[in-house]
Design an enzyme around this catalytic site. Sequence first.
Site, PDB file in Angstrom:
ATOM      1  N   ARG A 206      -4.397 -20.700  -1.600  1.00 19.53           N
ATOM      2  CA  ARG A 206      -5.716 -21.254  -1.772  1.00 19.53           C
ATOM      3  C   ARG A 206      -6.262 -21.221  -3.068  1.00 19.53           C
ATOM      4  O   ARG A 206      -6.384 -21.964  -3.998  1.00 19.53           O
ATOM      5  CB  ARG A 206      -6.741 -20.507  -1.437  1.00 19.53           C
TER       6      ARG A 206
ATOM      7  N   ASN B 169      -3.375 -15.468 -10.695  1.00 16.87           N
ATOM      8  CA  ASN B 169      -2.851 -14.647 -10.218  1.00 16.87           C
ATOM      9  C   ASN B 169      -1.880 -13.390 -10.603  1.00 16.87           C
ATOM     10  O   ASN B 169      -0.770 -13.608 -10.769  1.00 16.87           O
ATOM     11  CB  ASN B 169      -3.237 -14.559  -8.253  1.00 16.87           C
TER      12      ASN B 169
ATOM     13  N   HIS C 178      -6.601 -10.623 -11.318  1.00 12.60           N
ATOM     14  CA  HIS C 178      -6.238 -11.951 -11.914  1.00 12.60           C
ATOM     15  C   HIS C 178      -5.191 -11.203 -12.731  1.00 12.60           C
ATOM     16  O   HIS C 178      -6.216 -10.083 -13.981  1.00 12.60           O
ATOM     17  CB  HIS C 178      -6.828 -13.330 -12.762  1.00 12.60           C
TER      18      HIS C 178
ATOM     19  N   CYS D 203      -9.803 -19.772 -10.847  1.00 13.44           N
ATOM     20  CA  CYS D 203     -10.803 -20.459 -10.617  1.00 13.44           C
ATOM     21  C   CYS D 203     -11.676 -20.915 -11.458  1.00 13.44           C
ATOM     22  O   CYS D 203     -11.879 -20.770 -13.037  1.00 13.44           O
ATOM     23  CB  CYS D 203     -11.845 -19.461 -10.391  1.00 13.44           C
TER      24      CYS D 203
END
Length: 299
Positions: free
Chosen positions: A15, A249, A209, A240
């Site tokens: 995701r 990440n 992150h 994002c």
Amino acid sequence: MNLPPRVRIIDVGPRDGLQNEKQPVPTEVKIGLVQRLQAAGLAEIEATSYVSPKWVPQMADNHAVMAGIVRQPGVRLSVLTPNLQGWAAAVHDQPDEIVVFGAASEAFSQKNINCSIAQSIERFAPVVAAARAAGVAVRGAMSCTVGCPYEGDIAPARVAYLAGLMKGIGVERVDVADTIGVGTPLAVQRALEAALTHYGIDQVSGHFHDTYGQALANIAACLEDGVRVVDSAVAGTGGCPYARGASGNVASEDVVYMLHGMGMDTGIDLPALADTGRWLAGVLGRGNGSKAGQAMSPP
Ligand code: HMG
Ligand code: MG
């Protein structure tokens, strides 16, 4: 350091790792990624999101991804649901957990989910209630707990406020997220401690992150405070779309290497995870964002 003996990793790669990819990632690759993560021993995987395909086109194949995964016993698949429309779509795919996602920063809440913090909680409340009534677990992601791309530094009091709102609507556990990776260990500990005013230590995870290369240090600081759940993404993918400057990440391989090196158990087969990261980097046609994964490459 008072370290936990066992740490759980939530691999958010399918995701968070893929949502920001500019080219469409084939559905089979997303399914293959989840399968490989399951085979490597991940017990928690964030599989997809049920958000507007106009906002995040990469996640538009959520149903196909969930339908294609051969579910392994004991593996918790979580999915993002920002509103009742997302929940109504997700429930057909039988996720083990849904994630409502709010922000400690007003500006980021507006940019990311098009509403204020207060409105977001109003939208989440019936989602949380429906999920819990259906026996589905509920996590709350709390973005920008240290810094915001629009507002700058975020005070711990804002994190405590959001955590209190999440708790008030029945969210069972929360991610303390450094969305743009600006945090350093003491700042992250202050954000974590703010979340702990409403949640127990076993109900809080760290989501970092790695924009400034601080993520492993931040995780070590959280472990010292007793945190036992860490979010990360294999091969260090991610970012994002509504947080300019947010890089990947922290890489799951790097986290697992550190945890195992410090004597903590994860249940994860690190060589298999590193293989998965190299496979994913190859499929995406980009460098591997995991240093451990690079170091473990076959000669
Ligand atoms: P909105 O425009 O305010 O929603 O968007 P709306 O209710 O007014 O509906 C407008 C349109 O969106 C309608 O379609 C709805 O059907 C559709 P139209 O009539 O125009 O064709 N719609 C939806 N479609 C599919 N699924 C839904 C849905 N809801 C409405 N659930 C909304 C509000 C939240 C939907 C929008 O802002 C959105 O999708 N944002 C995307 C947010 C996102 O995915 N961000 C990335 C994930 S968060 C993250 O990465 C941070 C995290 O990793 C932690 C960290 O690092 O900080 C978790
Ligand atoms: Mg994130």
